[in-house]
Design a protein around this motif. Sequence first.
Motif, PDB file in Angstrom:
ATOM      1  N   ALA A   1     -13.852   4.765   3.998  1.00 41.96           N
ATOM      2  CA  ALA A   1     -12.903   4.919   4.155  1.00 41.96           C
ATOM      3  C   ALA A   1     -11.541   6.036   3.344  1.00 41.96           C
TER       4      ALA A   1
ATOM      5  N   VAL B   1      -5.952   0.276   5.230  1.00 41.35           N
ATOM      6  CA  VAL B   1      -6.290  -1.072   6.626  1.00 41.35           C
ATOM      7  C   VAL B   1      -7.767  -0.624   7.250  1.00 41.35           C
ATOM      8  N   ILE B   2      -8.294   0.951   6.868  1.00 43.24           N
ATOM      9  CA  ILE B   2     -10.098   0.843   6.800  1.00 43.24           C
ATOM     10  C   ILE B   2     -10.875  -0.434   6.594  1.00 43.24           C
TER      11      ILE B   2
ATOM     12  N   SER C   1       0.862  -0.845  -0.015  1.00 38.80           N
ATOM     13  CA  SER C   1      -0.134   0.085   0.153  1.00 38.80           C
ATOM     14  C   SER C   1       1.058   0.782   0.063  1.00 38.80           C
TER      15      SER C   1
ATOM     16  N   PHE D   1     -11.005   9.121   5.534  1.00 40.69           N
ATOM     17  CA  PHE D   1     -11.444   9.511   6.895  1.00 40.69           C
ATOM     18  C   PHE D   1      -8.894   9.149   6.866  1.00 40.69           C
ATOM     19  N   ALA D   2      -8.506   8.628   5.096  1.00 43.30           N
ATOM     20  CA  ALA D   2      -8.046   8.937   4.769  1.00 43.30           C
ATOM     21  C   ALA D   2      -7.326  10.109   4.431  1.00 43.30           C
TER      22      ALA D   2
ATOM     23  N   CYS E   1       1.059   7.741   3.178  1.00 42.51           N
ATOM     24  CA  CYS E   1      -0.264   8.206   4.108  1.00 42.51           C
ATOM     25  C   CYS E   1      -1.801   8.117   3.755  1.00 42.51           C
ATOM     26  N   PHE E   2      -1.716   8.283   2.786  1.00 45.78           N
ATOM     27  CA  PHE E   2      -2.711   7.870   2.498  1.00 45.78           C
ATOM     28  C   PHE E   2      -3.650   6.950   2.140  1.00 45.78           C
TER      29      PHE E   2
ATOM     30  N   PRO F   1      -5.377  12.243   8.046  1.00 49.81           N
ATOM     31  CA  PRO F   1      -3.818  12.087   8.271  1.00 49.81           C
ATOM     32  C   PRO F   1      -2.455  12.715   6.768  1.00 49.81           C
ATOM     33  N   SER F   2      -3.077  12.148   5.627  1.00 53.77           N
ATOM     34  CA  SER F   2      -2.372  12.685   4.056  1.00 53.77           C
ATOM     35  C   SER F   2      -2.130  14.377   4.336  1.00 53.77           C
TER      36      SER F   2
ATOM     37  N   THR G   1      -3.333   4.287   5.077  1.00 53.76           N
ATOM     38  CA  THR G   1      -4.415   4.614   5.717  1.00 53.76           C
ATOM     39  C   THR G   1      -5.185   4.001   5.336  1.00 53.76           C
ATOM     40  N   HIS G   2      -5.898   4.135   4.022  1.00 54.50           N
ATOM     41  CA  HIS G   2      -7.398   3.483   3.250  1.00 54.50           C
ATOM     42  C   HIS G   2      -7.398   2.230   2.892  1.00 54.50           C
TER      43      HIS G   2
END
Length: 275
Positions: A188, A167-168, A102, A191-192, A160-161, A195-196, A164-165
């Motif tokens: 997804a 994982v969700i 990812s 929320f992603a 980072c995006f 942090p990005s 996170t995407h």
Amino acid sequence: PGWKLEAVGGGRVSDEVSTLGALDSQVEVNEEEEQDVVGRLMRATALAAGEGDEEEADLDVWMMQSLGRGALSPQQEYAAAAAARAAAAATQPPPSLNVLASAAAGAAAGAARAVSILLTYPLDTIKTRKQLRLPPSQGKGSLYKGWFVRILVACPSQACFFVTHDVIVAGLKGAAAFQDLGATELLASLFATLPSNGIRIPAEALKQRLQAGVADDALGAAKQIVSEDGLLGLFTGAGAMLSREIPWTVIQFVTFAEVSETIAVMQGGQGLTVW
């Protein structure tokens, strides 16, 4: 028959896509086809319970073969194929999450974004100077001032995006409420984005100071902001930026998901993949 695909997977298929009994009155199924459907349902149910042969789980194919025959409208075919894919997914373990893959995909997307930023950066500089209504004496200098800051964060912010995407998405795969791909992508991607943009927003603040000519380099711009507004000054305008980035990103990913679903129905197989 009045059967329901909800039986497959022990009830793990959502009602929105599982109940196909309503289609019975609209679809002509002869006795031989009906027996074939019932038999395959029984085998798929056994597979969901840990018994049977995995080859029997190809529900997309038998759904279209047994019920297609040109008797279904496009809307009904979409509902039937969506139900079949959801049922097949319920009988299989969720795919394992590969964080490194990812991150690599995100970094590759960031590299592509960096190229587009580099090509269009002079236009962004002109836009920023126009918005700030700088006097001619101040709004001068290279149109590429601050470009390095934006390029520097392109790969890490996208990595980072994607992490996170993914994982969700992996976390939502087993939830009955998120069998719909569009709903999963909505949450997804939403929320992603947070942090990005936590990486991109400070870079945006430094970039704008450099474009406006009020600082000579990124370090000097950072010192100015911190001395005037503290560390939180680096996140000035975060609300406005997120109000743009969140809907923009969500619309992209949800649209991709829905288009992928439609293509899967048209092709009678898999849809598009994110990368």
